[in-house]
Design a protein around this motif. Sequence first.
Motif, PDB file in Angstrom:
ATOM      1  N   HIS A 177     -66.826  -4.547  23.564  1.00  0.00           N
ATOM      2  CA  HIS A 177     -66.824  -5.928  24.055  1.00  0.00           C
ATOM      3  C   HIS A 177     -67.580  -6.780  23.123  1.00  0.00           C
ATOM      4  O   HIS A 177     -68.827  -6.247  22.680  1.00  0.00           O
ATOM      5  N   THR A 178     -66.945  -7.813  22.354  1.00  0.00           N
ATOM      6  CA  THR A 178     -67.517  -8.519  21.194  1.00  0.00           C
ATOM      7  C   THR A 178     -67.093  -9.945  21.483  1.00  0.00           C
ATOM      8  O   THR A 178     -66.249 -10.487  22.305  1.00  0.00           O
ATOM      9  N   ASN A 179     -67.828 -10.867  20.533  1.00  0.00           N
ATOM     10  CA  ASN A 179     -67.583 -11.917  20.536  1.00  0.00           C
ATOM     11  C   ASN A 179     -66.274 -12.202  19.255  1.00  0.00           C
ATOM     12  O   ASN A 179     -65.820 -13.446  18.971  1.00  0.00           O
ATOM     13  N   GLY A 180     -66.109 -11.147  18.659  1.00  0.00           N
ATOM     14  CA  GLY A 180     -65.049 -11.017  17.657  1.00  0.00           C
ATOM     15  C   GLY A 180     -65.361 -11.741  16.433  1.00  0.00           C
ATOM     16  O   GLY A 180     -64.584 -11.126  15.279  1.00  0.00           O
ATOM     17  N   LEU A 181     -66.360 -12.457  16.130  1.00  0.00           N
ATOM     18  CA  LEU A 181     -66.634 -13.047  14.764  1.00  0.00           C
ATOM     19  C   LEU A 181     -66.854 -11.971  13.636  1.00  0.00           C
ATOM     20  O   LEU A 181     -66.581 -12.405  12.544  1.00  0.00           O
ATOM     21  N   LEU A 182     -67.586 -11.019  13.950  1.00  0.00           N
ATOM     22  CA  LEU A 182     -67.930 -10.033  12.896  1.00  0.00           C
ATOM     23  C   LEU A 182     -66.881  -8.984  12.711  1.00  0.00           C
ATOM     24  O   LEU A 182     -66.816  -8.291  11.753  1.00  0.00           O
ATOM     25  N   ALA A 183     -65.835  -8.806  13.318  1.00  0.00           N
ATOM     26  CA  ALA A 183     -65.010  -7.812  13.265  1.00  0.00           C
ATOM     27  C   ALA A 183     -64.084  -7.819  12.227  1.00  0.00           C
ATOM     28  O   ALA A 183     -64.016  -6.638  11.619  1.00  0.00           O
ATOM     29  N   PRO A 184     -63.644  -8.911  11.534  1.00  0.00           N
ATOM     30  CA  PRO A 184     -62.896  -8.943  10.125  1.00  0.00           C
ATOM     31  C   PRO A 184     -63.954  -8.043   9.002  1.00  0.00           C
ATOM     32  O   PRO A 184     -63.497  -7.394   8.194  1.00  0.00           O
ATOM     33  N   SER A 185     -65.103  -8.664   9.169  1.00  0.00           N
ATOM     34  CA  SER A 185     -66.031  -8.413   7.939  1.00  0.00           C
ATOM     35  C   SER A 185     -66.631  -6.734   8.196  1.00  0.00           C
ATOM     36  O   SER A 185     -67.283  -6.194   7.316  1.00  0.00           O
ATOM     37  N   LYS A 186     -66.675  -6.427   9.510  1.00  0.00           N
ATOM     38  CA  LYS A 186     -67.316  -5.061   9.854  1.00  0.00           C
ATOM     39  C   LYS A 186     -66.456  -3.946  10.271  1.00  0.00           C
ATOM     40  O   LYS A 186     -66.614  -2.809  10.409  1.00  0.00           O
ATOM     41  N   TRP A 187     -65.220  -4.213  10.383  1.00  0.00           N
ATOM     42  CA  TRP A 187     -64.227  -3.262  10.885  1.00  0.00           C
ATOM     43  C   TRP A 187     -64.273  -2.076  10.087  1.00  0.00           C
ATOM     44  O   TRP A 187     -64.111  -0.883  10.585  1.00  0.00           O
ATOM     45  N   HIS A 188     -64.349  -2.235   8.786  1.00  0.00           N
ATOM     46  CA  HIS A 188     -64.772  -1.037   8.045  1.00  0.00           C
ATOM     47  C   HIS A 188     -65.483  -0.053   8.500  1.00  0.00           C
ATOM     48  O   HIS A 188     -65.423   1.241   7.929  1.00  0.00           O
ATOM     49  N   GLN A 189     -66.628  -0.319   9.227  1.00  0.00           N
ATOM     50  CA  GLN A 189     -67.619   0.558   9.541  1.00  0.00           C
ATOM     51  C   GLN A 189     -67.216   1.452  10.725  1.00  0.00           C
ATOM     52  O   GLN A 189     -67.729   2.367  10.848  1.00  0.00           O
TER      53      GLN A 189
END
Length: 195
Positions: free
Chosen positions: A67-79
């Motif tokens: 459950h996320t606000n989505g905003l950091l998904a593109p920059s943090k997905w690699h983790q």
Amino acid sequence: IKNTDEEVAKQQQIADKVFENLIPRSSHQAIEFTTSGAGEPFASAMIMSMLQRLSLDKLPNLRLNLHTNGLLAPSKWHQIKHIESAVRIITVSVDAATAATYEQVRRGGKWQSLIEAMDFLKHKKHQLGFEFRTRMIFQQRNYLEAKAFYDFSQNFNVDRVEYSRLNNWHSWPKDQFQQHDVLHLSHAERSEEHT
């Protein structure tokens, strides 16, 4: 809310204890890891630390619900790339159907960043096959966009659109919370008819 270095260190200790005591080192049992929405998983040092330590080699039946606000998904997905195939559900709390409302109810969030994140997650959904959901928490500033929010969500091929009532996290004084809680029986706008 951004944590101090001391708070991050405490969260890391909690993550270590939780991980050591609750997550088996290896298991073929189904294990489901769900973030609650009470904090942003991609911004949480504690949650990201736990996710980074998970291994599909040791836990092949792991399932992740984020459950996320989505905003950091593109920059943090690699983790979480090493466990991305375990993602079963992603729910994005958007809470608006227009830029003006979004930037008012999601203070600090930028509409264009949200659109980019939603496009990223739509692509990931097609790549990985997880269920993609959006959520609107009704409040005085957004409830008139309920139908438009459904339509907005369809642009990203979501599987489910959720609506929920505002909870009191004590971030507003009681009288302000009551003003925002448009679904409360005593709210002045509840009895009004809107088309």
